[in-house]
Design an enzyme around this catalytic site. Structure first.
Site, PDB file in Angstrom:
ATOM      1  N   SER A 242       0.831  -1.218   0.000  1.00  0.00           N
ATOM      2  CA  SER A 242       0.000   0.000   0.000  1.00  0.00           C
ATOM      3  C   SER A 242       0.860   1.260   0.000  1.00  0.00           C
ATOM      4  O   SER A 242       0.623   2.196  -0.778  1.00  0.00           O
ATOM      5  CB  SER A 242      -0.970   0.004   1.180  1.00  0.00           C
ATOM      6  OG  SER A 242      -0.307  -0.230   2.389  1.00  0.00           O
ATOM      7  N   HIS A 272      -2.030  -8.836   1.674  1.00  0.00           N
ATOM      8  CA  HIS A 272      -1.693  -7.616   2.430  1.00  0.00           C
ATOM      9  C   HIS A 272      -2.855  -7.334   3.401  1.00  0.00           C
ATOM     10  O   HIS A 272      -3.213  -8.182   4.207  1.00  0.00           O
ATOM     11  CB  HIS A 272      -1.410  -6.498   1.412  1.00  0.00           C
ATOM     12  CG  HIS A 272      -0.854  -5.230   1.977  1.00  0.00           C
ATOM     13  ND1 HIS A 272      -0.272  -5.139   3.206  1.00  0.00           N
ATOM     14  CD2 HIS A 272      -0.792  -3.961   1.455  1.00  0.00           C
ATOM     15  CE1 HIS A 272       0.130  -3.900   3.435  1.00  0.00           C
ATOM     16  NE2 HIS A 272      -0.191  -3.151   2.392  1.00  0.00           N
ATOM     17  N   HIS A 319       5.594 -13.042   6.989  1.00  0.00           N
ATOM     18  CA  HIS A 319       5.855 -11.639   6.632  1.00  0.00           C
ATOM     19  C   HIS A 319       7.044 -11.579   5.692  1.00  0.00           C
ATOM     20  O   HIS A 319       7.962 -12.393   5.795  1.00  0.00           O
ATOM     21  CB  HIS A 319       6.121 -10.787   7.878  1.00  0.00           C
ATOM     22  CG  HIS A 319       5.883  -9.343   7.642  1.00  0.00           C
ATOM     23  ND1 HIS A 319       6.835  -8.517   7.102  1.00  0.00           N
ATOM     24  CD2 HIS A 319       4.769  -8.579   7.815  1.00  0.00           C
ATOM     25  CE1 HIS A 319       6.327  -7.298   6.977  1.00  0.00           C
ATOM     26  NE2 HIS A 319       5.069  -7.312   7.391  1.00  0.00           N
ATOM     27  N   ARG A 328       2.929  -5.489  16.621  1.00  0.00           N
ATOM     28  CA  ARG A 328       1.538  -5.018  16.539  1.00  0.00           C
ATOM     29  C   ARG A 328       0.589  -6.128  17.001  1.00  0.00           C
ATOM     30  O   ARG A 328      -0.476  -5.868  17.552  1.00  0.00           O
ATOM     31  CB  ARG A 328       1.217  -4.563  15.110  1.00  0.00           C
ATOM     32  CG  ARG A 328       2.127  -3.431  14.622  1.00  0.00           C
ATOM     33  CD  ARG A 328       1.943  -3.154  13.146  1.00  0.00           C
ATOM     34  NE  ARG A 328       2.264  -4.321  12.323  1.00  0.00           N
ATOM     35  CZ  ARG A 328       2.075  -4.386  11.003  1.00  0.00           C
ATOM     36  NH1 ARG A 328       1.549  -3.354  10.365  1.00  0.00           N
ATOM     37  NH2 ARG A 328       2.397  -5.477  10.327  1.00  0.00           N
ATOM     38  N   ASP A 374      -2.429  -8.899  11.314  1.00  0.00           N
ATOM     39  CA  ASP A 374      -3.782  -9.290  10.915  1.00  0.00           C
ATOM     40  C   ASP A 374      -4.288 -10.539  11.635  1.00  0.00           C
ATOM     41  O   ASP A 374      -5.484 -10.818  11.615  1.00  0.00           O
ATOM     42  CB  ASP A 374      -3.825  -9.516   9.397  1.00  0.00           C
ATOM     43  CG  ASP A 374      -3.461  -8.251   8.643  1.00  0.00           C
ATOM     44  OD1 ASP A 374      -4.030  -7.201   8.970  1.00  0.00           O
ATOM     45  OD2 ASP A 374      -2.597  -8.306   7.756  1.00  0.00           O
TER      46      ASP A 374
HETATM   47  N1  HAX Z   1       0.951 -20.021   5.142  1.00  0.00           N
HETATM   48  C1  HAX Z   1       1.385 -20.921   4.236  1.00  0.00           C
HETATM   49  N2  HAX Z   1       2.468 -20.720   3.457  1.00  0.00           N
HETATM   50  C2  HAX Z   1       3.155 -19.608   3.633  1.00  0.00           C
HETATM   51  C3  HAX Z   1       2.784 -18.642   4.589  1.00  0.00           C
HETATM   52  C4  HAX Z   1       1.615 -18.878   5.344  1.00  0.00           C
HETATM   53  N3  HAX Z   1       1.162 -17.989   6.232  1.00  0.00           N
HETATM   54  N4  HAX Z   1       3.665 -17.626   4.529  1.00  0.00           N
HETATM   55  C5  HAX Z   1       4.562 -17.931   3.570  1.00  0.00           C
HETATM   56  N5  HAX Z   1       4.242 -19.119   3.016  1.00  0.00           N
HETATM   57  C6  HAX Z   1       4.884 -19.782   1.892  1.00  0.00           C
HETATM   58  C7  HAX Z   1       4.837 -18.868   0.674  1.00  0.00           C
HETATM   59  O1  HAX Z   1       3.579 -18.963   0.034  1.00  0.00           O
HETATM   60  C8  HAX Z   1       5.987 -19.403  -0.143  1.00  0.00           C
HETATM   61  O2  HAX Z   1       5.564 -20.601  -0.749  1.00  0.00           O
HETATM   62  P1  HAX Z   1       6.033 -21.003  -2.255  1.00  0.00           P
HETATM   63  O3  HAX Z   1       7.531 -21.019  -2.199  1.00  0.00           O
HETATM   64  O4  HAX Z   1       5.399 -22.325  -2.483  1.00  0.00           O
HETATM   65  O5  HAX Z   1       5.519 -19.902  -3.135  1.00  0.00           O
HETATM   66  C9  HAX Z   1       7.021 -19.762   0.934  1.00  0.00           C
HETATM   67  O6  HAX Z   1       6.274 -19.949   2.145  1.00  0.00           O
HETATM   68  C10 HAX Z   1       8.071 -18.693   1.159  1.00  0.00           C
HETATM   69  O7  HAX Z   1       7.420 -17.464   1.437  1.00  0.00           O
HETATM   70  P2  HAX Z   1       8.097 -16.384   2.389  1.00  0.00           P
HETATM   71  O8  HAX Z   1       9.375 -15.952   1.742  1.00  0.00           O
HETATM   72  O9  HAX Z   1       8.180 -16.905   3.771  1.00  0.00           O
HETATM   73  O10 HAX Z   1       7.026 -15.225   2.392  1.00  0.00           O
HETATM   74  P3  HAX Z   1       6.827 -14.056   1.316  1.00  0.00           P
HETATM   75  O11 HAX Z   1       7.741 -12.943   1.679  1.00  0.00           O
HETATM   76  O12 HAX Z   1       6.895 -14.571  -0.067  1.00  0.00           O
HETATM   77  O13 HAX Z   1       5.309 -13.641   1.594  1.00  0.00           O
HETATM   78  C11 HAX Z   1       3.427 -13.121   2.928  1.00  0.00           C
HETATM   79  C12 HAX Z   1       4.942 -12.943   2.743  1.00  0.00           C
HETATM   80  C13 HAX Z   1       2.965 -12.218   4.045  1.00  0.00           C
HETATM   81  C14 HAX Z   1       2.722 -12.727   1.635  1.00  0.00           C
HETATM   82  C15 HAX Z   1       3.148 -14.602   3.283  1.00  0.00           C
HETATM   83  O14 HAX Z   1       3.767 -14.912   4.501  1.00  0.00           O
HETATM   84  C16 HAX Z   1       1.661 -14.941   3.351  1.00  0.00           C
HETATM   85  O15 HAX Z   1       1.079 -15.252   2.312  1.00  0.00           O
HETATM   86  N6  HAX Z   1       1.034 -14.882   4.570  1.00  0.00           N
HETATM   87  C17 HAX Z   1      -0.390 -15.092   4.708  1.00  0.00           C
HETATM   88  C18 HAX Z   1      -1.169 -13.852   4.304  1.00  0.00           C
HETATM   89  C19 HAX Z   1      -0.986 -12.725   5.296  1.00  0.00           C
HETATM   90  O16 HAX Z   1      -1.093 -12.914   6.506  1.00  0.00           O
HETATM   91  N7  HAX Z   1      -0.735 -11.523   4.795  1.00  0.00           N
HETATM   92  C20 HAX Z   1      -0.585 -10.313   5.640  1.00  0.00           C
HETATM   93  C21 HAX Z   1       0.871  -9.920   5.791  1.00  0.00           C
HETATM   94  C22 HAX Z   1       1.051  -8.683   6.654  1.00  0.00           C
HETATM   95  C23 HAX Z   1       0.448  -7.504   5.993  1.00  0.00           C
HETATM   96  O17 HAX Z   1       0.857  -7.035   4.958  1.00  0.00           O
HETATM   97  N8  HAX Z   1      -0.600  -7.032   6.570  1.00  0.00           N
HETATM   98  O18 HAX Z   1      -1.330  -6.093   5.952  1.00  0.00           O
END
Ligand code: HAX
Length: 434
Positions: A242, A272, A319, A328, A374
């Site tokens: 964002s 996000h 994250h 948070r 979240d």
């Molecule tokens: N559940 C399952 N798998 C997860 C995971 C979770 N909560 N978090 C990461 N992974 C997976 C990823 O999908 C990725 O898998 P692939 O290699 O198969 O694609 C692998 O673990 C490596 O990812 P990462 O390097 O640890 O995490 P990223 O930096 O790529 O992504 C995210 C960060 C926040 C997008 C991710 O942890 C996620 O999808 N979390 C769940 C959604 C979420 O809670 N989002 C909010 C984040 C905070 C925020 O912005 N708030 O607004």
């Protein structure tokens, strides 16, 4: 009391301009990072590529606002009369000015935002034209765009304002927009979920208290929750989707309305800000799966495994930068420990906190198995009767305006250039390497 925030801010501009000019002049050729091929293909993780003054995220320590940790700020920021939670007006002051506000500084901002909280009728007409089932974030983003007719920056720009003065009309836009967002958000909430029965503002209250009041919540504990909520979601440095999308759009000299609306479209993604609604949906689905009973830890584990084997992420965990439990999350957990001790969904959130990290660790690929902001926010709102969880990201958005727009004012003050990184197709990347 004279509101001299704008004058005080102006006095900070020239020293900051000089400092950056000097940095670039004397150190402009120094290398402060290298880029690996893998970073280009992994969402630019770890690349230093932009300047954000308002806050900095440390993987281990979490967010720091102008050098202060969240934990410190929860004690240092002024609170509302008789309350314990910080007022978001205070974190806005800190992010904009770089130093801690006094209670008087915070009250002046509250007063200023009250005077600026005007939403023209055509914005409500835009909202009324949406089907009620249009997602609240779609409506929120559209209403922000509809407000744009009032942009002071665009007016000044069309009249030929000089670059060094861009910040002044942008300051006006930012303050007007922040002041108006609670009215827009409350209008969406009451229109969609409360039979279009709207509630007039109570101008004796602060920004958060009045927002809670217009949403229809007059319990003082809920007002305190809103103050905490709107403070802790305000900023998370500049690289998150964002903040970064707002920054990018504003670099084209798009005004605060265009830029902030762009950021809200990014916040509305499930990886996000939409994660806060996804968490609640997931928790309620888990409860339903166990026939309405509060699941045991063992049952939670099984449900987590099932979610992963269905190819889904565990919402609220992980994250891109943080490598520990989000401060948070901790702040909200502490609030819950004080006020929500016997709430069954808080109990479930606590079980999830115990169960999920080892399971995510065991996948061997998740870099941060710990909960983010979240994972907790939704159940706090549910407890006070706000059950419409597809609205929750709008609350996040109202808060995020404080960080995004204080940085936008700084970008204009510092004359930040249009953002234009380089992209490459894979075949050219291969030619460079092989
Ligand atoms: N559940 C399952 N798998 C997860 C995971 C979770 N909560 N978090 C990461 N992974 C997976 C990823 O999908 C990725 O898998 P692939 O290699 O198969 O694609 C692998 O673990 C490596 O990812 P990462 O390097 O640890 O995490 P990223 O930096 O790529 O992504 C995210 C960060 C926040 C997008 C991710 O942890 C996620 O999808 N979390 C769940 C959604 C979420 O809670 N989002 C909010 C984040 C905070 C925020 O912005 N708030 O607004």
């Amino acid at each position: 009391m004279k509101n001299n925030l704008k004058n005080k801010f102006e006095s900070k501009i020239q020293p900051a301009r000089d400092e950056i000019k000097d940095l670039i002049l004397n150190h402009g050729d120094k290398v402060i990072g290298e880029i690996k091929l893998s970073q280009i293909y992994s969402g630019m993780r770890g690349m230093i590529s932009m300047v954000t003054e308002t806050s900095k995220l440390d993987p281990e320590e979490g967010i720091k606002f102008r050098g202060y940790s969240l934990d410190e700020l929860l004690h240092l920021l002024p609170t509302y009369k008789g309350g314990k939670q910080p007022m978001p007006e205070g974190i806005f002051y800190l992010m904009l000015m770089g130093d801690l506000p006094t209670i008087e500084d915070v009250e002046l901002i509250s007063e200023d935002w009250k005077k600026r909280s005007n939403v023209p009728d055509h914005v409500f007409a835009v909202l009324d034209s949406f089907p009620k089932n249009a997602h609240p974030m779609t409506q929120f983003s559209a209403a922000i765009l509809a407000l744009r007719g009032d942009s002071c920056f665009m007016k000044a720009y069309n009249e030929g304002v000089r670059k060094k003065d861009y910040w002044s009309s942008s300051y006006e836009d930012a303050m007007n927009l922040i002041a108006s967002l609670p009215i827009i958000a409350a209008y969406i909430y009451r229109r969609v979920y409360k039979e279009n029965k709207h509630i007039s503002p109570n101008l004796n209250l602060d920004w958060s208290g009045n927002f809670a009041h217009m949403l229809g919540f007059d319990d003082e504990e809920f007002h305190e929750l809103m103050r905490l909520y709107l403070t802790i979601h305000a900023d998370h440095e500049g690289g998150n989707v964002s903040a970064h999308s707002s920054h990018l759009v504003s670099s084209a000299l798009s005004d605060a309305y265009l830029s902030f609306s762009a950021g809200m479209n990014g916040l509305a993604g499930p990886l996000h800000g939409l994660a806060n609604q996804e968490v609640v949906k997931w928790l309620l689905q888990m409860k339903e799966f166990y026939k309405g009973e509060n699941p045991t830890k063992d049952q939670v584990s099984k449900y987590v495994e099932k979610t992963l084997s269905d190819g889904r992420v565990i919402p609220g965990f992980g994250h891109a930068v943080l490598r520990k439990t989000d401060p948070r999350y901790v702040a909200q957990r502490n609030f819950a420990l004080k006020y929500l001790k016997d709430y069954d969904l808080f109990d479930l959130v606590s079980k999830v906190y115990e169960v999920v990290p080892p399971i995510l660790n065991a996948t061997g690929k998740v870099k941060n198995p710990w909960p983010n902001v979240d994972a907790h926010s939704g159940v706090l709102l549910l407890k006070y009767g706000m059950k419409e969880y597809d609205f929750f990201t709008v609350l996040f958005g109202v808060s995020r305006s404080l960080g995004i727009l204080s940085q936008l004012i700084w970008n204009r003050a510092l004359g930040s250039p249009i953002e234009r990184p380089v992209s490459m197709p894979t075949n050219i990347i291969k030619k460079k390497l092989i």
